[in-house]
Enzyme design. Structure first.
Site, mmCIF file in Angstrom:
data_model
loop_
_atom_site.group_PDB
_atom_site.id
_atom_site.type_symbol
_atom_site.label_atom_id
_atom_site.label_comp_id
_atom_site.label_asym_id
_atom_site.label_seq_id
_atom_site.Cartn_x
_atom_site.Cartn_y
_atom_site.Cartn_z
ATOM 1 N N ASN A 194 7.658 5.958 -5.117
ATOM 2 C CA ASN A 194 7.766 4.795 -6.002
ATOM 3 C C ASN A 194 6.533 4.804 -6.894
ATOM 4 O O ASN A 194 5.439 4.496 -6.443
ATOM 5 C CB ASN A 194 7.825 3.517 -5.136
ATOM 6 N N LYS B 114 5.849 2.928 -9.342
ATOM 7 C CA LYS B 114 5.460 1.582 -9.817
ATOM 8 C C LYS B 114 5.166 1.620 -11.322
ATOM 9 O O LYS B 114 5.794 2.370 -12.045
ATOM 10 C CB LYS B 114 4.267 1.049 -9.018
ATOM 11 N N HIS C 241 11.601 -4.792 -3.737
ATOM 12 C CA HIS C 241 10.251 -4.372 -3.336
ATOM 13 C C HIS C 241 9.382 -5.628 -3.187
ATOM 14 O O HIS C 241 9.541 -6.591 -3.944
ATOM 15 C CB HIS C 241 9.675 -3.422 -4.395
ATOM 16 N N GLU D 78 6.519 -6.296 -4.118
ATOM 17 C CA GLU D 78 5.817 -6.712 -5.339
ATOM 18 C C GLU D 78 6.747 -7.514 -6.240
ATOM 19 O O GLU D 78 6.322 -8.419 -6.952
ATOM 20 C CB GLU D 78 5.257 -5.477 -6.065
ATOM 21 N N GLU E 151 8.762 -2.191 4.699
ATOM 22 C CA GLU E 151 7.416 -2.090 4.132
ATOM 23 C C GLU E 151 6.622 -3.346 4.467
ATOM 24 O O GLU E 151 6.739 -4.357 3.761
ATOM 25 C CB GLU E 151 7.510 -1.937 2.610
ATOM 26 N N GLY F 35 -0.447 -0.247 -0.251
ATOM 27 C CA GLY F 35 -1.580 -0.024 -1.156
ATOM 28 C C GLY F 35 -2.912 -0.442 -0.563
ATOM 29 O O GLY F 35 -3.906 -0.565 -1.271
ATOM 30 N N SER G 81 1.160 2.753 2.741
ATOM 31 C CA SER G 81 0.042 3.687 2.917
ATOM 32 C C SER G 81 0.422 4.951 3.684
ATOM 33 O O SER G 81 -0.355 5.428 4.519
ATOM 34 C CB SER G 81 -1.162 2.984 3.559
HETATM 35 C C1 PEP Z 1 5.217 1.037 -1.976
HETATM 36 O O1 PEP Z 1 4.841 0.367 -2.885
HETATM 37 O O2 PEP Z 1 6.430 1.187 -1.799
HETATM 38 C C2 PEP Z 1 4.214 1.623 -1.100
HETATM 39 C C3 PEP Z 1 4.558 1.910 0.123
HETATM 40 O O3 PEP Z 1 2.953 1.838 -1.597
HETATM 41 P P1 PEP Z 1 1.737 2.644 -0.897
HETATM 42 O O4 PEP Z 1 2.311 3.902 -0.339
HETATM 43 O O5 PEP Z 1 0.751 2.872 -1.979
HETATM 44 O O6 PEP Z 1 1.227 1.761 0.194
#
Ligand code: PEP
Length: 253
Positions: free
Chosen positions: A12, A14, A98, A100, A170, A176, A216
């Site tokens: 992803n 973003k 997501h 976000e 998630e 992040g 992460s």
């Molecule tokens: C994401 O935004 O889907 C995500 C898992 O980000 P990150 O791997 O940077 O934590």
């Protein structure tokens, strides 16, 4: 990982990567993952790079995903993107709900559900994201939140449609932040999601459901996560922005 479920590793991106940068990333990544046959690889560029990436991955083992869509077919929805527009650019998948988008753009289980239904109606495969915040986890609300998001997001979906859905777990506190859920923590929630889907549909559908972990994930922790029986893939943010690290993730052993 489960012998019957095909792993799915998705990046992803973003709001990162101009079309020019996307071209460079994709051109380095394609050869690094070209030999992979036993798992699905998905790239989720921003809208403005979909066309470029679509052209580059044509004929490869990589599938294209958008990061969002609108639930209506078309019309007066300034700034929005329809399923048809995504299909026209070669998208096969779409990330929906997501955290976000839930956190910063007011997405709710209801809008997530409308989007999941629209994606399926039009022939896109939804990657539906769920996950609790740290406050929710610490308040003992993990199960309630996950059950609510899963039930709400999948509301009124037929069994046949459900077979096409991928769910991404998630935990918001792990996105992040460099804090990964431990493989056991992640697997526990994946099992909960699978149980919920079994209660809503059937054991067969729950068995076939692919559940990605996101938060992460890096080349260093992917193998331990993927070793767990209910973890079927990864949704990756930061580590998907470099061809070497995303390729290392895809090539996990
Ligand atoms: C994401 O935004 O889907 C995500 C898992 O980000 P990150 O791997 O940077 O934590």
């Amino acid at each position: 990982m489960h012998p019957k479920r095909r792993p799915i590793i998705a990046g992803n991106w973003k709001m990162n990567m101009t079309a020019t940068q996307a071209k460079e990333l994709a051109s380095k990544l394609i050869p690094l993952v070209a030999a992979v046959k036993d798992r699905d690889i998905v790239l989720g560029p921003p809208y403005t790079a979909l066309q470029t990436v679509s052209e580059m991955i044509k004929g490869t083992n990589i599938g294209l995903s958008a990061q969002n869509l609108h639930w209506e077919d078309k019309g007066a929805f300034t700034g929005e993107i329809s399923a048809e527009m995504l299909l026209d650019l070669g998208c096969k998948y779409v990330i929906i709900g997501h955290s976000e988008r839930r956190q910063f753009f007011g997405e709710t289980d209801e809008t997530v559900n409308k989007k999941v239904k629209q994606a399926l109606k039009k022939g896109l495969l939804p990657i539906m994201c769920v996950g609790e915040t740290l406050t929710e986890r610490e308040a003992g609300k993990l199960n309630d939140v996950i059950n609510r998001q899963v039930t709400g997001g999948l509301k009124d979906l037929s069994a046949d449609d459900m077979k096409k859905v991928v769910i991404a777990y998630e935990p918001v506190w792990a996105i992040g932040t460099g804090k990964t859920a431990t493989p056991d923590q992640a697997n526990e929630v994946h099992a909960l999601i699978r149980q919920k889907v079994q209660s809503l549909y059937s054991a067969e559908i729950a068995e076939g459901l692919r559940i990605q972990y996101g938060g992460s994930v890096t080349p260093d922790n992917v193998s331990q996560l993927m070793a767990k029986p209910d973890i079927d893939g990864a949704l990756v943010g930061g580590a998907s922005l470099k061809p070497e690290s995303f390729a290392a993730l895809v090539n996990f052993k």
